[in-house]
Write an enzyme that holds these catalytic residues in place. Structure first.
Site, PDB file in Angstrom:
ATOM      1  N   HIS A 161       1.039  -1.129   0.000  1.00 50.74           N
ATOM      2  CA  HIS A 161       0.056  -0.022  -0.095  1.00 50.74           C
ATOM      3  C   HIS A 161       0.792   1.211  -0.040  1.00 50.74           C
ATOM      4  CE1 HIS A 161      -3.621   2.497   0.707  1.00 50.74           C
ATOM      5  NE2 HIS A 161      -2.840   3.212   1.629  1.00 50.74           N
ATOM      6  N   GLU A 226       9.031   0.820  -2.239  1.00 56.10           N
ATOM      7  CA  GLU A 226       8.011  -0.395  -2.306  1.00 56.10           C
ATOM      8  C   GLU A 226       9.048  -1.290  -2.949  1.00 56.10           C
ATOM      9  OE1 GLU A 226       4.399   0.194  -4.362  1.00 56.10           O
ATOM     10  OE2 GLU A 226       4.724   2.332  -3.775  1.00 56.10           O
TER      11      GLU A 226
HETATM   12  C1  GRF Z   1       2.082   0.975  -6.245  1.00 58.58           C
HETATM   13  O1  GRF Z   1       2.291   2.239  -5.839  1.00 58.58           O
HETATM   14  C2  GRF Z   1       1.471   0.354  -5.376  1.00 58.58           C
HETATM   15  O2  GRF Z   1       1.581   0.652  -3.943  1.00 58.58           O
HETATM   16  C3  GRF Z   1      -0.033   0.676  -5.415  1.00 58.58           C
HETATM   17  O3  GRF Z   1       0.031   0.726  -6.727  1.00 58.58           O
HETATM   18  C4  GRF Z   1       1.227   1.113  -7.470  1.00 58.58           C
HETATM   19  C5  GRF Z   1       1.688  -0.104  -8.331  1.00 58.58           C
HETATM   20  O4  GRF Z   1       2.626   0.181  -8.865  1.00 58.58           O
HETATM   21  N1  GRF Z   1      -0.964  -0.353  -4.900  1.00 58.58           N
HETATM   22  P1  GRF Z   1       3.304  -0.936 -10.022  1.00 58.58           P
HETATM   23  O5  GRF Z   1       2.331  -1.641 -11.045  1.00 58.58           O
HETATM   24  O6  GRF Z   1       3.979  -2.218  -9.312  1.00 58.58           O
HETATM   25  O7  GRF Z   1       4.506  -0.310 -10.826  1.00 58.58           O
END
Ligand code: GRF
Length: 266
Positions: A161, A226
């Site tokens: 998230h 992330e």
């Molecule tokens: C990320 O920021 C995630 O936290 C959110 O959607 C985005 C997905 O990015 N739920 P990606 O498709 O992995 O580039």
């Protein structure tokens, strides 16, 4: 020989988190192998990323299913093992989606069950140990969650998230963080439960937001973290180090606060 966990991934978009997971599994930074990538969106770029690495992909197009439910009877389409009453009770107990009336709630859960049953059918082709939601933009209902988490004490669906939960749940975590004027933003990986971004937290990373930042630079900073955070959490899971334990605290006013938390074994 190290046992590699089998990871299934669900995406809706670009798939940069998926790419980080694929790269780390190839370079053996994580003891994991991506066994499938599924999407609710046929145009998700992440599907191409998976195909470039020879990973099986599938699409269950949510929009097509929604259209079908508007021209055919829901009763004909819902899976045989779907219990509407149980789902509604689970919503009252944990999920608490604010439906304006019962009919809307029933329609929502039936349509979702049809979609989720199709997802489960596709996923059945490739057994997995962990299901990773990597930018998968659909909430999953108890129908799906209970069929993946067959042992309730050992959840195995993770989500990432784009905010420091429990602040800013919902679809635009970085946007909400930025607009609120926060001086720190971040990302969270958690196990999925019945609520919206409410499950037990596995890991979080934070970054500073300065006056030079824009919504785009905030997103960039967050996304880079992330990619690292997801790998760390998958590594813990693969090493069998994650335990979900119930905690109860008595507050000063005598009220009890209950919460399931994740303990990371050393
Ligand atoms: C990320 O920021 C995630 O936290 C959110 O959607 C985005 C997905 O990015 N739920 P990606 O498709 O992995 O580039």
């Amino acid at each position: 020989m190290v046992h590699k966990i089998r990871v299934g991934v669900l995406i809706s978009g670009g798939g940069s988190n998926l790419q980080a997971i694929i790269d780390a599994s190839k370079s053996k930074e994580i003891d994991a192998r991506v066994v499938f990538v599924g999407s609710d969106n046929p145009d998700a770029y992440g599907l191409k990323r998976a195909q470039q690495h020879g990973i099986p992909t599938f699409v269950v197009d949510y929009q097509t299913i929604k259209k079908e439910t508007s021209v055919r009877s829901l009763e004909d389409l819902v899976p045989k093992d779907f219990e509407l009453q149980t789902c509604l009770q689970q919503n009252d107990q944990g999920l608490s989606l604010p439906f304006s009336d019962r009919i809307k709630a029933e329609r929502y859960f039936c349509t979702r069950a049809i979609f989720e049953a199709a997802l489960l059918r596709e996923m059945a082709a490739g057994p997995f140990d962990l299901l990773v939601l990597a930018g998968f933009m659909r909430m999953l209902t108890p129908y799906f969650i209970d069929r993946v988490n067959t042992d309730p004490s050992q959840p195995r669906i993770m989500n990432i998230h784009p905010a420091l939960l429990p602040s800013f749940p919902g679809v635009d975590g970085y946007g909400d963080t930025y607009r609120y004027g926060c001086k720190v933003g971040g990302c969270t990986v958690h196990f999925v439960d019945y609520g919206e971004d409410t499950g037990p937290i596995i890991g979080q990373k934070a970054f500073e937001i300065t006056h030079d930042d824009t919504i785009d630079t905030v997103r960039d900073k967050g996304l880079k973290l992330e990619w690292q955070l997801y790998l760390e959490c998958i590594r813990f899971f693969a090493a069998g180090r994650l335990r979900v334990v119930p905690r109860t605290y008595t507050l000063e006013n005598g009220a009890e606060f209950r919460r399931k938390i994740v303990e990371i074994a050393t």
